[in-house]
Enzyme design. Structure first.
Site, mmCIF file in Angstrom:
data_model
loop_
_atom_site.group_PDB
_atom_site.id
_atom_site.type_symbol
_atom_site.label_atom_id
_atom_site.label_comp_id
_atom_site.label_asym_id
_atom_site.label_seq_id
_atom_site.Cartn_x
_atom_site.Cartn_y
_atom_site.Cartn_z
ATOM 1 N N GLU A 1 39.604 17.729 -33.173
ATOM 2 C CA GLU A 1 38.846 16.972 -32.180
ATOM 3 C C GLU A 1 39.020 16.433 -30.690
ATOM 4 O O GLU A 1 38.887 16.382 -29.959
ATOM 5 C CB GLU A 1 37.824 16.183 -32.591
ATOM 6 C CG GLU A 1 36.400 16.367 -33.642
ATOM 7 C CD GLU A 1 35.414 17.638 -32.426
ATOM 8 O OE1 GLU A 1 35.437 17.001 -31.269
ATOM 9 O OE2 GLU A 1 34.457 18.180 -32.709
ATOM 10 N N LYS B 1 39.218 10.676 -28.616
ATOM 11 C CA LYS B 1 37.992 11.302 -29.621
ATOM 12 C C LYS B 1 37.749 10.469 -30.941
ATOM 13 O O LYS B 1 38.958 11.066 -31.653
ATOM 14 C CB LYS B 1 37.923 12.267 -29.212
ATOM 15 C CG LYS B 1 37.227 13.050 -27.941
ATOM 16 C CD LYS B 1 37.013 14.397 -27.740
ATOM 17 C CE LYS B 1 35.987 14.690 -28.415
ATOM 18 N NZ LYS B 1 35.348 15.818 -28.272
ATOM 19 N N GLU C 1 28.984 24.135 -23.365
ATOM 20 C CA GLU C 1 30.984 24.227 -24.333
ATOM 21 C C GLU C 1 31.344 25.828 -24.895
ATOM 22 O O GLU C 1 30.491 25.812 -25.949
ATOM 23 C CB GLU C 1 30.472 23.239 -25.095
ATOM 24 C CG GLU C 1 30.508 21.740 -23.974
ATOM 25 C CD GLU C 1 30.517 20.940 -25.437
ATOM 26 O OE1 GLU C 1 31.066 21.063 -26.343
ATOM 27 O OE2 GLU C 1 29.395 19.538 -25.042
ATOM 28 N N GLU D 1 41.955 14.548 -25.477
ATOM 29 C CA GLU D 1 41.334 13.067 -25.207
ATOM 30 C C GLU D 1 41.739 12.756 -26.716
ATOM 31 O O GLU D 1 41.326 12.863 -27.600
ATOM 32 C CB GLU D 1 39.608 13.120 -25.192
ATOM 33 C CG GLU D 1 39.714 14.284 -23.538
ATOM 34 C CD GLU D 1 37.747 13.936 -23.750
ATOM 35 O OE1 GLU D 1 37.021 13.148 -23.428
ATOM 36 O OE2 GLU D 1 37.353 14.834 -24.621
#
Length: 490
Positions: A333, A325, A272, A322
């Protein structure tokens, strides 16, 4: 997630950079960029749409956090290499005995491989040794890896599918700050050597997650330019090597740790790496484009890092925002995607390192009606029901674009309330009952978006998203978000 000179397009001759990209294309297995595909969204694009998005943009590898049949099925015959993940909450069962691992491999690997899914890795857990986990997974991660490996051997897949574990960059460190002094964290040193020995014996890579943004987020005195790839006013001098960016320094701290412990030949994969675009003062489109394009240009050169020259194998984090999250680490995030929730590119980004086309949007996306929910012009902001309704909306939908120096920081008090109302309304699939708020709200066909603040229209997933799963910002997180909006009202 790990929360640890001039750009090449300027400093290298154009011909040299084009040659580097061409060489990278020839060595596609090691050079081409991958991406993380997360699924914590209230409204997910169809898996087939996302696979086409990956193909349209030239991603040849994808990293998944779970083994979802629909997604793996959509990847069948796509030519995309897959790293399939096992969530941390399954580690205890998989460590307890071989049968659970046999069953997991049979269901989530063997069958899909037979169907034409190109699974290359199984990622056992996700950053299980984070210090914030307080040792929860220390005794189960490696046994789970061993059992998954044994199950792959039984299935005749061990030569094709490798077992690894994505680790946060906090598993290694340097006492002096110099990469060459890198070693594994003292409290898990023995365990790390056991795992690295396993990786070496099976030919699997060490997967590390590197996040320069987190270094900046955690330390306001962190030199901003050291996070990027255009030279730094505060480089790290390590013997005869000068580190101009934190990615190279972090990567080489790991390489040094491997060398120091006799495993200098173990390959490294960056599981990542990325930069968020909202939810924090340093999370914005400009910085994200600057970091990601700098990184892509850096690896397209093929020069690697000082201690590990050559191609860098990496997966961008992440593909799509997202909205479900956890925001306990920070409001950013939910905004790591290089695409918005609907597969629209956030900014121009060339995966070829500055050469070739930029990101292409998802095709065939279906949206709900073009209407928005806003605060009625006649509503009185002093009405206590306004504050209560905002708190309710932000407790069940994603209000992380509201805050100090975020994309919607320029809204006035009424704009903040309208944003909260609309994001809740869209999350609830534009249900008429979701735009009432005790008579304070109304729908409009005029897009309220302004400046950098986008009032979205949600995608049409064909059915209402499960109401029981909408608690995306519960507890203290919802309170913090609502408190911001209320402070603006006051």
């Amino acid at each position: 997630m790990a929360r640890a000179g001039r750009s090449l397009s300027q400093s290298l001759p154009v011909a040299a950079l084009v040659l580097a990209v061409a060489l990278c294309a020839e060595a596609r297995r090691t050079c081409a960029i991958g991406v993380n595909w997360g699924t914590q969204l209230s409204h997910q694009l169809p898996a087939s749409t996302v696979v086409r998005l990956l193909q349209d943009n030239g991603f040849d590898r994808v990293k998944l956090f779970d083994a979802e049949d629909t997604i793996l099925g959509a990847l069948k015959g796509s030519g995309i290499q897959v790293m399939v993940g096992i969530p941390n909450d399954l580690l205890a069962d998989l460590a307890a005995g071989g049968k659970a691992a046999d069953n997991w491999v049979a269901k989530n690997v063997s069958g899909h491989v037979r169907d034409g899914v190109d699974i290359r890795y199984v990622a056992v857990g996700n950053e299980p040794f984070l210090e914030t986990f307080n040792g929860t997974y220390l005794n189960t991660t490696f046994p789970a890896m061993q059992n998954i490996q044994a199950a792959l051997v039984k299935a005749g897949l061990a030569d094709k599918v490798k077992v690894t574990v994505p680790l946060n960059a906090d598993v290694y460190q340097s006492p002096t700050g110099k990469p060459s002094d890198g070693n594994f964290r003292a409290d898990i040193h023995g365990l790390m050597l056991t795992i690295v020995q396993f990786l070496a014996s099976t030919g699997a890579p060490f997967v590390t997650n590197v996040y320069p943004f987190i270094s900046l987020y955690a330390d306001p005195n962190f030199p901003l330019d050291y996070a990027f790839f255009q030279g730094s006013s505060s480089p790290v001098v390590d013997g005869g090597v000068t580190y101009q960016n934190t990615f190279d320094a972090s990567h080489d701290t790991l390489v040094a740790a491997l060398r120091r412990n006799g495993f200098g030949n173990v390959s490294v994969v960056v599981g990542e790496v990325g930069w968020p675009t909202d939810g924090d003062a340093n999370a914005n489109l400009d910085y994200a484009r600057r970091f990601n394009q700098g990184f892509l240009t850096h690896i397209a050169s093929g020069q690697g890092t000082p201690l590990r020259p050559g191609p860098v194998d990496a997966y961008l984090f992440s593909l799509i925002d997202e909205d479900r999250k956890s925001i306990q680490p920070g409001n950013f995030e939910r905004h790591w995607g290089i695409f918005y929730y609907d597969g629209t590119p956030k900014y121009p980004l060339s995966l070829a390192g500055g050469n070739g086309s930029t990101l292409k949007p998802a095709r065939g996306v279906k949206y709900l009606d073009k209407k928005w929910c806003v605060l009625k012009p006649s509503a009185n902001l002093a009405d206590e029901k306004v504050g209560d309704s905002v708190s309710y909306a932000c407790g069940l939908a994603d209000c992380t674009s509201l805050g100090y120096k975020t994309s919607c920081a320029g809204l006035d008090a009424k704009g903040n309330v309208s944003y909260a109302y609309n994001i809740y309304y869209q999350t609830m699939d534009q249900d008429d009952r979701a735009c009432d708020f005790n008579g304070l709200a109304t729908t409009t066909s005029v897009d309220p978006s302004t400046g950098t603040c986008r009032f979205i229209v949600e995608i049409d997933v064909g059915a209402a998203a499960p109401r029981s799963a909408m608690g995306v910002a519960t507890g203290w997180a919802a309170a913090v978000l609502a408190a911001f909006v209320l402070s603006v009202l006051l």
